[in-house]
Design a protein around this motif. Structure first.
Motif, short mmCIF file in Angstrom:
data_model
loop_
_atom_site.label_atom_id
_atom_site.label_comp_id
_atom_site.label_asym_id
_atom_site.label_seq_id
_atom_site.Cartn_x
_atom_site.Cartn_y
_atom_site.Cartn_z
N TYR A 25 44.67 51.63 42.71
CA TYR A 25 42.89 51.43 42.32
C TYR A 25 42.62 50.50 41.32
O TYR A 25 44.05 50.87 40.87
CB TYR A 25 41.82 52.63 42.71
CG TYR A 25 41.59 53.69 43.86
CD1 TYR A 25 41.21 53.16 45.09
CD2 TYR A 25 43.15 54.44 43.80
CE1 TYR A 25 41.33 53.74 46.41
CE2 TYR A 25 43.03 55.34 45.02
CZ TYR A 25 42.07 55.12 45.92
OH TYR A 25 42.29 56.13 46.91
N GLU A 26 42.14 49.17 41.60
CA GLU A 26 41.39 48.69 40.13
C GLU A 26 40.53 49.16 39.36
O GLU A 26 39.78 49.21 40.11
CB GLU A 26 41.50 47.29 40.51
CG GLU A 26 42.99 46.71 40.29
CD GLU A 26 43.32 45.33 39.92
OE1 GLU A 26 41.48 44.57 40.23
OE2 GLU A 26 43.77 44.98 39.66
N HIS A 27 40.49 50.10 38.56
CA HIS A 27 39.67 50.67 37.54
C HIS A 27 38.42 50.03 36.37
O HIS A 27 39.58 49.32 35.39
CB HIS A 27 39.71 52.06 37.58
CG HIS A 27 38.31 52.82 36.02
ND1 HIS A 27 37.49 53.56 37.22
CD2 HIS A 27 37.93 53.05 35.18
CE1 HIS A 27 36.53 53.93 36.23
NE2 HIS A 27 36.89 54.18 35.02
N LYS A 28 37.95 49.84 36.26
CA LYS A 28 36.90 49.01 35.09
C LYS A 28 36.52 49.92 34.01
O LYS A 28 35.92 50.94 34.50
CB LYS A 28 35.95 47.77 35.83
CG LYS A 28 35.74 47.06 34.54
CD LYS A 28 35.27 45.42 34.22
CE LYS A 28 34.63 44.74 33.08
NZ LYS A 28 33.46 43.57 34.01
N VAL A 29 36.93 50.12 32.70
CA VAL A 29 36.61 50.96 31.70
C VAL A 29 34.86 51.22 31.75
O VAL A 29 35.29 49.65 30.95
CB VAL A 29 37.84 50.87 31.09
CG1 VAL A 29 37.35 52.05 29.37
CG2 VAL A 29 39.30 51.13 31.29
N GLU A 30 34.53 52.10 31.47
CA GLU A 30 33.19 51.41 31.76
C GLU A 30 33.11 52.28 29.95
O GLU A 30 33.48 53.32 29.64
CB GLU A 30 32.20 52.75 32.31
CG GLU A 30 32.46 51.91 33.77
CD GLU A 30 30.99 52.10 34.86
OE1 GLU A 30 30.51 52.70 34.62
OE2 GLU A 30 31.55 51.63 35.55
N SER A 31 31.63 52.31 28.63
CA SER A 31 31.49 53.02 28.42
C SER A 31 31.53 54.24 27.72
O SER A 31 31.03 54.95 29.00
CB SER A 31 29.84 52.71 27.23
OG SER A 31 30.09 53.65 25.90
N GLY A 32 31.85 55.40 27.35
CA GLY A 32 32.50 56.77 26.96
C GLY A 32 33.14 57.69 27.74
O GLY A 32 33.36 57.78 28.20
N ALA A 52 51.51 53.29 34.46
CA ALA A 52 50.90 51.78 35.42
C ALA A 52 50.83 49.96 34.52
O ALA A 52 51.18 49.49 35.28
CB ALA A 52 50.96 52.37 36.99
N ASN A 53 50.21 50.80 33.53
CA ASN A 53 49.76 49.59 33.23
C ASN A 53 50.48 49.77 31.36
O ASN A 53 49.77 48.75 30.94
CB ASN A 53 47.89 50.45 32.55
CG ASN A 53 46.88 50.12 33.69
OD1 ASN A 53 47.23 49.22 34.16
ND2 ASN A 53 46.97 51.23 34.27
N PHE A 67 45.29 49.80 36.43
CA PHE A 67 45.37 49.58 38.15
C PHE A 67 45.87 51.50 37.95
O PHE A 67 46.96 52.47 37.44
CB PHE A 67 46.85 48.90 37.66
CG PHE A 67 47.68 49.46 39.80
CD1 PHE A 67 47.10 48.96 40.29
CD2 PHE A 67 48.58 50.64 39.70
CE1 PHE A 67 47.44 49.32 41.78
CE2 PHE A 67 48.84 50.94 40.63
CZ PHE A 67 48.50 49.95 41.77
N ILE A 68 45.08 52.02 39.30
CA ILE A 68 45.41 53.66 39.53
C ILE A 68 45.79 54.07 40.54
O ILE A 68 45.75 53.75 41.74
CB ILE A 68 43.82 54.03 39.32
CG1 ILE A 68 42.45 53.70 38.97
CG2 ILE A 68 44.11 55.85 39.39
CD1 ILE A 68 43.60 54.51 37.11
#
Length: 70
Positions: A25-32, A52-53, A67-68
């Protein structure tokens, strides 16, 4: 900065069929969010995400796309 280089590499590899042998999966990092929380949410180890990153340690930034692996 190194972080923007990592982001550029990831975004270019996801837009074309890159020879990435793993699915995930692709994960967009969010605040916190922390790397350990993200790893727990996807049921993978932090080390897998770091590897992986090509992360240097466990520092991530808001807006960074990770990338997860499955």
């Amino acid at each position: 900065s190194a972080a923007s280089d990592v982001y550029k590499r990831q975004s270019s590899s996801s837009s074309q069929s890159h020879s990435r042998s793993q699915s995930g999966y692709e994960h967009k990092v969010e605040s916190g969010q922390t790397l350990s929380e993200i790893a727990k949410a996807y049921g993978v180890s932090m080390k897998k995400i770091v590897d992986a990153n090509n992360l240097k340690g466990d520092v991530i930034r808001i807006g960074q796309v990770l990338f997860i692996p499955d």
